[in-house]
Write a protein that holds these residues in place. Structure first.
Motif, PDB file in Angstrom:
ATOM      1  N   GLU A 101       0.814  -1.223   0.000  1.00 28.69           N
ATOM      2  CA  GLU A 101       0.000   0.000   0.000  1.00 28.69           C
ATOM      3  C   GLU A 101       0.845   1.270   0.000  1.00 28.69           C
ATOM      4  O   GLU A 101       0.391   2.328   0.441  1.00 28.69           O
ATOM      5  CB  GLU A 101      -0.950   0.007   1.209  1.00 28.69           C
ATOM      6  CG  GLU A 101      -1.931  -1.149   1.232  1.00 28.69           C
ATOM      7  CD  GLU A 101      -2.851  -1.159   0.011  1.00 28.69           C
ATOM      8  OE1 GLU A 101      -3.207  -0.064  -0.479  1.00 28.69           O
ATOM      9  OE2 GLU A 101      -3.201  -2.259  -0.452  1.00 28.69           O
ATOM     10  N   GLY A 102       2.085   1.179  -0.448  1.00 31.97           N
ATOM     11  CA  GLY A 102       2.910   2.363  -0.607  1.00 31.97           C
ATOM     12  C   GLY A 102       3.752   2.732   0.592  1.00 31.97           C
ATOM     13  O   GLY A 102       4.131   3.900   0.753  1.00 31.97           O
ATOM     14  N   ILE A 103       4.113   1.759   1.441  1.00 36.50           N
ATOM     15  CA  ILE A 103       4.918   2.016   2.632  1.00 36.50           C
ATOM     16  C   ILE A 103       6.354   1.562   2.373  1.00 36.50           C
ATOM     17  O   ILE A 103       6.598   0.398   2.007  1.00 36.50           O
ATOM     18  CB  ILE A 103       4.362   1.291   3.865  1.00 36.50           C
ATOM     19  CG1 ILE A 103       2.885   1.639   4.062  1.00 36.50           C
ATOM     20  CG2 ILE A 103       5.182   1.640   5.100  1.00 36.50           C
ATOM     21  CD1 ILE A 103       2.618   3.116   4.270  1.00 36.50           C
ATOM     22  N   LEU A 104       7.292   2.491   2.564  1.00 35.12           N
ATOM     23  CA  LEU A 104       8.711   2.196   2.369  1.00 35.12           C
ATOM     24  C   LEU A 104       9.475   2.494   3.654  1.00 35.12           C
ATOM     25  O   LEU A 104       9.132   3.394   4.421  1.00 35.12           O
ATOM     26  CB  LEU A 104       9.314   3.023   1.235  1.00 35.12           C
ATOM     27  CG  LEU A 104       8.827   2.716  -0.186  1.00 35.12           C
ATOM     28  CD1 LEU A 104       7.639   3.597  -0.543  1.00 35.12           C
ATOM     29  CD2 LEU A 104       9.952   2.887  -1.197  1.00 35.12           C
ATOM     30  N   ALA A 105      10.537   1.722   3.870  1.00 41.86           N
ATOM     31  CA  ALA A 105      11.435   1.931   5.002  1.00 41.86           C
ATOM     32  C   ALA A 105      12.711   2.595   4.519  1.00 41.86           C
ATOM     33  O   ALA A 105      13.178   2.344   3.396  1.00 41.86           O
ATOM     34  CB  ALA A 105      11.754   0.602   5.675  1.00 41.86           C
ATOM     35  N   THR A 106      13.294   3.433   5.365  1.00 41.57           N
ATOM     36  CA  THR A 106      14.583   4.053   5.087  1.00 41.57           C
ATOM     37  C   THR A 106      15.200   4.452   6.421  1.00 41.57           C
ATOM     38  O   THR A 106      14.664   4.137   7.494  1.00 41.57           O
ATOM     39  CB  THR A 106      14.437   5.261   4.140  1.00 41.57           C
ATOM     40  OG1 THR A 106      15.735   5.729   3.751  1.00 41.57           O
ATOM     41  CG2 THR A 106      13.659   6.398   4.796  1.00 41.57           C
ATOM     42  N   ASN A 107      16.328   5.135   6.399  1.00 40.71           N
ATOM     43  CA  ASN A 107      16.917   5.690   7.624  1.00 40.71           C
ATOM     44  C   ASN A 107      16.304   7.045   7.935  1.00 40.71           C
ATOM     45  O   ASN A 107      15.960   7.810   7.025  1.00 40.71           O
ATOM     46  CB  ASN A 107      18.423   5.876   7.471  1.00 40.71           C
ATOM     47  CG  ASN A 107      19.203   4.578   7.418  1.00 40.71           C
ATOM     48  OD1 ASN A 107      20.142   4.462   6.653  1.00 40.71           O
ATOM     49  ND2 ASN A 107      18.843   3.614   8.247  1.00 40.71           N
ATOM     50  N   PHE A 108      16.219   7.351   9.212  1.00 37.53           N
ATOM     51  CA  PHE A 108      15.767   8.690   9.587  1.00 37.53           C
ATOM     52  C   PHE A 108      16.721   9.748   9.053  1.00 37.53           C
ATOM     53  O   PHE A 108      16.284  10.824   8.612  1.00 37.53           O
ATOM     54  CB  PHE A 108      15.642   8.814  11.109  1.00 37.53           C
ATOM     55  CG  PHE A 108      15.248  10.189  11.547  1.00 37.53           C
ATOM     56  CD1 PHE A 108      13.927  10.603  11.468  1.00 37.53           C
ATOM     57  CD2 PHE A 108      16.190  11.099  12.012  1.00 37.53           C
ATOM     58  CE1 PHE A 108      13.549  11.883  11.849  1.00 37.53           C
ATOM     59  CE2 PHE A 108      15.831  12.377  12.392  1.00 37.53           C
ATOM     60  CZ  PHE A 108      14.509  12.774  12.315  1.00 37.53           C
ATOM     61  N   HIS A 109      18.024   9.463   9.070  1.00 37.07           N
ATOM     62  CA  HIS A 109      18.961  10.507   8.641  1.00 37.07           C
ATOM     63  C   HIS A 109      18.845  10.816   7.149  1.00 37.07           C
ATOM     64  O   HIS A 109      19.293  11.864   6.698  1.00 37.07           O
ATOM     65  CB  HIS A 109      20.409  10.153   9.032  1.00 37.07           C
ATOM     66  CG  HIS A 109      21.078   9.107   8.210  1.00 37.07           C
ATOM     67  ND1 HIS A 109      21.224   7.806   8.618  1.00 37.07           N
ATOM     68  CD2 HIS A 109      21.700   9.183   7.003  1.00 37.07           C
ATOM     69  CE1 HIS A 109      21.896   7.120   7.707  1.00 37.07           C
ATOM     70  NE2 HIS A 109      22.191   7.934   6.716  1.00 37.07           N
ATOM     71  N   VAL A 110      18.224   9.936   6.383  1.00 42.46           N
ATOM     72  CA  VAL A 110      17.989  10.209   4.961  1.00 42.46           C
ATOM     73  C   VAL A 110      16.934  11.304   4.793  1.00 42.46           C
ATOM     74  O   VAL A 110      17.025  12.136   3.890  1.00 42.46           O
ATOM     75  CB  VAL A 110      17.569   8.925   4.222  1.00 42.46           C
ATOM     76  CG1 VAL A 110      17.120   9.218   2.796  1.00 42.46           C
ATOM     77  CG2 VAL A 110      18.725   7.916   4.202  1.00 42.46           C
ATOM     78  N   VAL A 111      15.929  11.316   5.671  1.00 41.13           N
ATOM     79  CA  VAL A 111      14.803  12.251   5.531  1.00 41.13           C
ATOM     80  C   VAL A 111      14.789  13.322   6.616  1.00 41.13           C
ATOM     81  O   VAL A 111      13.830  14.082   6.728  1.00 41.13           O
ATOM     82  CB  VAL A 111      13.461  11.491   5.540  1.00 41.13           C
ATOM     83  CG1 VAL A 111      13.397  10.505   4.376  1.00 41.13           C
ATOM     84  CG2 VAL A 111      13.243  10.761   6.871  1.00 41.13           C
ATOM     85  N   VAL A 138       5.212   8.517   8.100  1.00 44.28           N
ATOM     86  CA  VAL A 138       4.177   7.882   8.915  1.00 44.28           C
ATOM     87  C   VAL A 138       4.748   7.179  10.133  1.00 44.28           C
ATOM     88  O   VAL A 138       4.003   6.630  10.946  1.00 44.28           O
ATOM     89  CB  VAL A 138       3.336   6.893   8.075  1.00 44.28           C
ATOM     90  CG1 VAL A 138       2.579   7.627   6.975  1.00 44.28           C
ATOM     91  CG2 VAL A 138       4.211   5.778   7.487  1.00 44.28           C
ATOM     92  N   GLY A 139       6.067   7.194  10.274  1.00 46.68           N
ATOM     93  CA  GLY A 139       6.689   6.567  11.442  1.00 46.68           C
ATOM     94  C   GLY A 139       8.154   6.920  11.532  1.00 46.68           C
ATOM     95  O   GLY A 139       8.837   7.008  10.503  1.00 46.68           O
ATOM     96  N   ILE A 140       8.635   7.153  12.745  1.00 47.61           N
ATOM     97  CA  ILE A 140      10.065   7.404  12.954  1.00 47.61           C
ATOM     98  C   ILE A 140      10.537   6.693  14.217  1.00 47.61           C
ATOM     99  O   ILE A 140       9.784   6.510  15.172  1.00 47.61           O
ATOM    100  CB  ILE A 140      10.399   8.907  13.070  1.00 47.61           C
ATOM    101  CG1 ILE A 140       9.609   9.573  14.207  1.00 47.61           C
ATOM    102  CG2 ILE A 140      10.177   9.621  11.752  1.00 47.61           C
ATOM    103  CD1 ILE A 140      10.038  10.996  14.515  1.00 47.61           C
ATOM    104  N   ASP A 141      11.787   6.293  14.193  1.00 49.45           N
ATOM    105  CA  ASP A 141      12.507   5.795  15.369  1.00 49.45           C
ATOM    106  C   ASP A 141      13.883   6.428  15.289  1.00 49.45           C
ATOM    107  O   ASP A 141      14.799   5.886  14.664  1.00 49.45           O
ATOM    108  CB  ASP A 141      12.587   4.268  15.351  1.00 49.45           C
ATOM    109  CG  ASP A 141      13.374   3.696  16.522  1.00 49.45           C
ATOM    110  OD1 ASP A 141      13.993   4.482  17.272  1.00 49.45           O
ATOM    111  OD2 ASP A 141      13.403   2.456  16.675  1.00 49.45           O
ATOM    112  N   VAL A 142      14.022   7.605  15.913  1.00 47.83           N
ATOM    113  CA  VAL A 142      15.262   8.359  15.752  1.00 47.83           C
ATOM    114  C   VAL A 142      16.431   7.695  16.464  1.00 47.83           C
ATOM    115  O   VAL A 142      17.580   7.840  16.045  1.00 47.83           O
ATOM    116  CB  VAL A 142      15.100   9.818  16.241  1.00 47.83           C
ATOM    117  CG1 VAL A 142      14.127  10.571  15.357  1.00 47.83           C
ATOM    118  CG2 VAL A 142      14.684   9.883  17.704  1.00 47.83           C
TER     119      VAL A 142
END
Length: 464
Positions: A101-111, A138-142
């Motif tokens: 449904e269009g959910i992607l994971a990445t690093n917080f430091h990227v965004v 839609v979600g972060i874990d810094v």
């Protein structure tokens, strides 16, 4: 670094120059033609069938580099931040699809630019060939450097999570878009988990990750997610790290429970403050509950840090050998990345025993006082308010007087409301030919936590 890759730095300049499927390749199943002739026909057929089954199992389970690339390529994209879809990127990295449904994971430091920029200039985009799809967070874990973004597009092939972690020594693959070139796959070795402080845990990889691969998937030989590419060790040879998959699984479950609600500025700020507050509480507890036995410096007993904290020691003297230093330097090497200028939730400290060898009493006191005046760092205002500085004399629990200088700066709301950073220097004021200095930098903690930990360090110092 505008490539949005995170590099782990040792806390001291001197050290900067120094900081589950089994792998089937160790098994060999083979019979020679002569051996097969000596076997009864039935046994030979059974053995051949068994070998054929093992071969097919290996071929179907372990994809190899080419197979992993073919499986992952449709689900891995470049992620950028920029002021508009057509503008040049301000930072970039990699992201991968974990929900159709269009959910992607990445690093917080990227965004991070799109989160902590006070002017809200930057937006997040998924780069798909010539198209730039705007994404929402839609979600972060810094603390563990993770973010989830949502785009208005469905995907046919989301990646799946491995049911367990590989065994140490197993082959793994990392995929990403390094240095703004073609999608690349890197073969590496899985080396289990590494801890740094109470809250930082990564998977240690022997793999040459490059800038731009941050946020890409780390997978096992079946192409299943075991982590997220995150960083390399500064000045190392192929020492890299991935965020373990269980942190991403937890973040995904939390966002899904929240129905992938878009997090606006106030919600993101509140989430960052809450996560940093939890992390600093755990780090302070670890400091307080550290080993009870003290460490020795010549003439002194000092605080012994937790085992997850890295320490170094050194002995120095001046050119004429009139002064001798024995120092212990400790710190958390991993930080929370909030922006290209700001890191949080870490500390570093040093104890230095100073011994007078040849100077007279006045020269020695003057030397000790000068070392205290030299410690302060530049207090810029990117993420902090104006500092509050002080100078005072205190006597610790072991009746040793110290001259203490320090400054505290509050974080601005986007970087952690209610949190501070502090710089301190405490120098013993005893008569004689010995002195001890304690230097302390602590970032992303409450004012009360900083005060308590400073007192703990100073009260631990005793004369031997």
């Amino acid at each position: 670094n505008n490539h949005a890759t995170l590099v782990n730095y040792s806390p001291f300049e001197k050290q900067k120059e120094a900081l589950s499927p089994h792998s089937h390749s160790i098994f060999t199943l083979k019979t020679s033609k002569r051996e097969q002739k000596d076997l009864p026909m039935k046994c030979a057929l059974v053995l051949s069938a068994a070998l054929g089954f093992v071969s097919m199992a290996l071929a179907s389970d372990d994809l190899g580099g080419k197979g992993v690339m073919e499986k992952l390529k449709p689900s891995v994209y470049q992620i950028k931040t920029s002021v508009s879809a057509t503008a040049q990127k301000n930072s970039y990295g990699t992201g991968f699809v974990i929900d159709k449904e269009g959910i992607l994971a990445t690093n917080f430091h990227v965004v991070a630019n799109a989160v902590t920029d006070e002017n809200e200039f930057y937006h997040v985009y998924l780069v798909d060939k010539e198209n730039n799809l705007e994404g929402s967070i839609v979600g972060i874990d810094v603390v563990h450097d993770l973010a989830l973004i949502k785009v208005k597009q469905q995907f046919a092939s989301p990646l799946t999570f491995a049911s367990s972690y590989p065994k140490q020594g197993a082959n793994i693959f990392s995929v990403g878009l390094p240095e703004d070139v073609n999608m690349s796959i890197i073969t590496g070795i899985y080396n289990d988990f590494t801890k740094n402080g109470a809250v930082y845990e990564n998977s240690h990889l022997s793999a040459p990750l490059n800038s731009g691969m941050s946020g890409g998937p780390t997978v096992n030989e079946r192409g299943e997610i075991i982590g997220v590419n995150v960083s390399t060790l500064y000045h190392s040879q192929n020492i890299s790290f991935a965020v373990p998959k269980h942190y991403l699984v937890a973040l995904y479950a939390k966002a899904k429970k929240n129905k992938f609600k878009i997090l606006e500025k106030d919600a993101l700020n509140a989430e960052i403050a809450q996560q940093l507050n939890v992390a600093q509480t755990e780090l302070l507890k670890e400091l307080k509950d550290g080993p009870k036995e003290k460490l020795d410096l010549p003439g002194w007993s000092i605080y012994s840090p937790p085992q997850t904290v890295r320490c170094w020691g050194e002995r120095e003297t001046d050119k004429k050998k009139t002064i001798e230093h024995d120092a212990q330097m400790c710190g958390i090497q991993q930080h929370v990345f909030l922006s290209h200028e700001v890191s949080s939730t870490y500390y570093e400290f040093s104890y230095t025993a100073i011994k007078n060898k040849k100077r007279n009493r006045f020269q020695f006191y003057d030397y000790v006082n000068k070392t205290q005046r030299q410690f302060m760092e530049r207090l810029d205002s990117v993420a902090w308010k104006e500092p509050e500085c002080f100078e005072t004399t205190i006597t610790n629990n072991n009746k040793i007087p110290f001259r203490v200088k320090g400054c505290l700066s509050a974080f601005k709301p986007a970087y952690g409301k209610g949190l501070y950073r502090g710089f301190f220097n405490a120098t013993s004021q005893m008569k004689g030919d010995e002195a001890l200095t304690f230097r302390y930098k602590i970032v992303g903690f409450t004012k009360e936590g900083i005060k308590d930990s400073l007192q703990m360090h100073i009260n631990s110092i005793a004369k031997r």
